[in-house]
Scaffold this motif. Structure first.
Motif, PDB file in Angstrom:
ATOM      1  N   TYR A 224       6.918  -2.237   2.413  1.00 42.48           N
ATOM      2  CA  TYR A 224       8.080  -1.611   2.823  1.00 42.48           C
ATOM      3  C   TYR A 224       9.392  -2.269   2.312  1.00 42.48           C
ATOM      4  O   TYR A 224      10.300  -1.518   1.641  1.00 42.48           O
ATOM      5  CB  TYR A 224       8.148  -1.397   4.344  1.00 42.48           C
ATOM      6  N   ALA A 225       9.544  -3.596   2.356  1.00 45.34           N
ATOM      7  CA  ALA A 225      10.561  -4.442   2.045  1.00 45.34           C
ATOM      8  C   ALA A 225      10.908  -4.300   0.534  1.00 45.34           C
ATOM      9  O   ALA A 225      11.896  -4.476  -0.033  1.00 45.34           O
ATOM     10  CB  ALA A 225      10.605  -5.732   2.479  1.00 45.34           C
ATOM     11  N   ARG A 226       9.671  -3.903  -0.286  1.00 38.74           N
ATOM     12  CA  ARG A 226      10.070  -3.968  -1.658  1.00 38.74           C
ATOM     13  C   ARG A 226      10.343  -2.657  -1.873  1.00 38.74           C
ATOM     14  O   ARG A 226      11.111  -2.412  -3.011  1.00 38.74           O
ATOM     15  CB  ARG A 226       8.504  -4.232  -2.292  1.00 38.74           C
ATOM     16  N   ARG A 227      10.020  -1.549  -1.209  1.00 37.29           N
ATOM     17  CA  ARG A 227      10.607  -0.135  -1.564  1.00 37.29           C
ATOM     18  C   ARG A 227      11.909   0.102  -0.998  1.00 37.29           C
ATOM     19  O   ARG A 227      12.992   0.551  -1.682  1.00 37.29           O
ATOM     20  CB  ARG A 227       9.617   0.774  -0.766  1.00 37.29           C
ATOM     21  N   VAL A 228      12.284  -0.299   0.293  1.00 36.88           N
ATOM     22  CA  VAL A 228      13.570  -0.411   0.717  1.00 36.88           C
ATOM     23  C   VAL A 228      14.060  -1.960   0.632  1.00 36.88           C
ATOM     24  O   VAL A 228      13.878  -2.790   1.562  1.00 36.88           O
ATOM     25  CB  VAL A 228      13.584   0.209   2.259  1.00 36.88           C
ATOM     26  N   ARG A 229      14.952  -2.290  -0.273  1.00 38.02           N
ATOM     27  CA  ARG A 229      15.072  -3.556  -0.632  1.00 38.02           C
ATOM     28  C   ARG A 229      16.312  -4.217   0.117  1.00 38.02           C
ATOM     29  O   ARG A 229      16.203  -5.540   0.208  1.00 38.02           O
ATOM     30  CB  ARG A 229      15.742  -3.667  -2.170  1.00 38.02           C
ATOM     31  N   TYR A 230      17.166  -3.452   0.615  1.00 36.61           N
ATOM     32  CA  TYR A 230      18.260  -3.972   1.597  1.00 36.61           C
ATOM     33  C   TYR A 230      17.970  -3.731   2.891  1.00 36.61           C
ATOM     34  O   TYR A 230      17.803  -3.099   3.521  1.00 36.61           O
ATOM     35  CB  TYR A 230      19.702  -3.502   1.017  1.00 36.61           C
ATOM     36  N   ARG A 231      18.425  -5.125   3.510  1.00 37.78           N
ATOM     37  CA  ARG A 231      18.540  -5.172   5.104  1.00 37.78           C
ATOM     38  C   ARG A 231      19.668  -4.182   5.800  1.00 37.78           C
ATOM     39  O   ARG A 231      19.318  -3.527   6.716  1.00 37.78           O
ATOM     40  CB  ARG A 231      18.743  -6.536   5.389  1.00 37.78           C
ATOM     41  N   LEU A 232      20.671  -4.707   5.445  1.00 40.19           N
ATOM     42  CA  LEU A 232      21.982  -3.855   5.941  1.00 40.19           C
ATOM     43  C   LEU A 232      22.740  -3.115   5.223  1.00 40.19           C
ATOM     44  O   LEU A 232      23.246  -2.117   5.389  1.00 40.19           O
ATOM     45  CB  LEU A 232      22.964  -4.931   6.650  1.00 40.19           C
ATOM     46  N   VAL A 233      23.271  -3.751   3.851  1.00 41.32           N
ATOM     47  CA  VAL A 233      24.200  -3.010   2.878  1.00 41.32           C
ATOM     48  C   VAL A 233      23.553  -2.791   1.361  1.00 41.32           C
ATOM     49  O   VAL A 233      23.264  -3.650   0.948  1.00 41.32           O
ATOM     50  CB  VAL A 233      25.330  -3.855   2.884  1.00 41.32           C
ATOM     51  N   PRO A 234      23.387  -1.597   1.057  1.00 42.83           N
ATOM     52  CA  PRO A 234      22.649  -1.093  -0.116  1.00 42.83           C
ATOM     53  C   PRO A 234      23.500  -1.875  -1.458  1.00 42.83           C
ATOM     54  O   PRO A 234      24.545  -1.891  -1.417  1.00 42.83           O
ATOM     55  CB  PRO A 234      22.763   0.168  -0.090  1.00 42.83           C
TER      56      PRO A 234
END
Length: 237
Positions: A224-234
């Protein structure tokens, strides 16, 4: 504020007695934090903030009971397995967050150190309500949204990437980034921005630790972290 999970083996029921007591205590603490430091009950901005907060909380509770009742249960029921580092961090974070309101009350209600114009207060309410809306969106799609950090094996914890979780990995913390300065400004205080900033810095630390925990312990989170790369700010972090 765990960011992941879709289904549980058995729906969790709300401890209604605990919910009623928790809600009543929260309303009482809010009133005391507003009007004791202000030194008066005759503080219109304090009453406006109180009314907006209670009304928004009531609407959100009704909404979440309809669309995702398990998140209400997760919020009020007791669960085992909270990470020890999270307990230590919360012992700093919670009083820092709470202090925003009495500092704002001392400023805006008693001593008037700040001179926040009406449009500054209006901006504060806009941020405050936007933060509440963002939190509600995250909670509405994630029945594992809890105030603690733990791997919720007892509730069938697995990754969710719906709604705001398709944009960033920790949307609840993004919402708090609008909510906490909004609290300070809506109450007419620049000084309360100091604990607001401190509390959000602590939340950034928590975000990093939580994300690391999920990557190490929750199956599917690394993908999932590879697909959605950013924690807080794109595009930033």
């Amino acid at each position: 504020m765990t960011t992941d999970g879709v289904s549980s083996p058995r729906p969790e029921h709300v401890d209604r007695r605990r919910l009623v007591v928790s809600t009543a205590c929260s309303v009482l603490v809010l009133a005391l934090c507003l009007f004791l430091p202000a030194g008066t009950w005759a503080w219109p901005n304090g009453w406006l903030f109180f009314a907006v907060t209670v009304a928004a909380g009531s609407v959100i509770s009704v909404y979440l009971q309809r669309v995702n009742p398990e998140v209400i249960a997760a919020r009020v029921n007791h669960h085992e397995g909270t990470k020890p580092w999270n307990r230590r961090l919360v012992s700093l974070l919670f009083p820092t967050l709470i202090s925003i309101i009495p500092i704002a009350a001392l400023d805006g209600g008693r001593y008037h150190w700040s001179h926040v114009p009406w449009w500054g207060c209006a901006t504060g309410y806009a941020l405050f309500l936007a933060g509440i809306a963002g939190l509600t969106w995250a909670e509405s799609v994630n029945k594992f949204f809890e105030p603690t950090v733990r791997i919720q094996a007892d509730r069938g914890h697995r990754v969710v990437d719906a709604g705001p979780y398709a944009l960033v990995r920790h949307p609840g913390y993004v919402a708090v980034g609008a909510l906490v300065p909004g609290m300070a400004l809506s109450l007419g205080s620049y000084w309360a921005l100091v604990p607001a900033a401190a509390s959000y810095l602590l939340l950034i630390v928590r975000t990093a630790r939580e994300d690391r925990t999920l990557q190490e312990e929750l199956p599917g989170y690394r993908e999932y972290a590879r697909r959605v790369r950013y924690r807080l700010v794109p595009g930033v972090w």
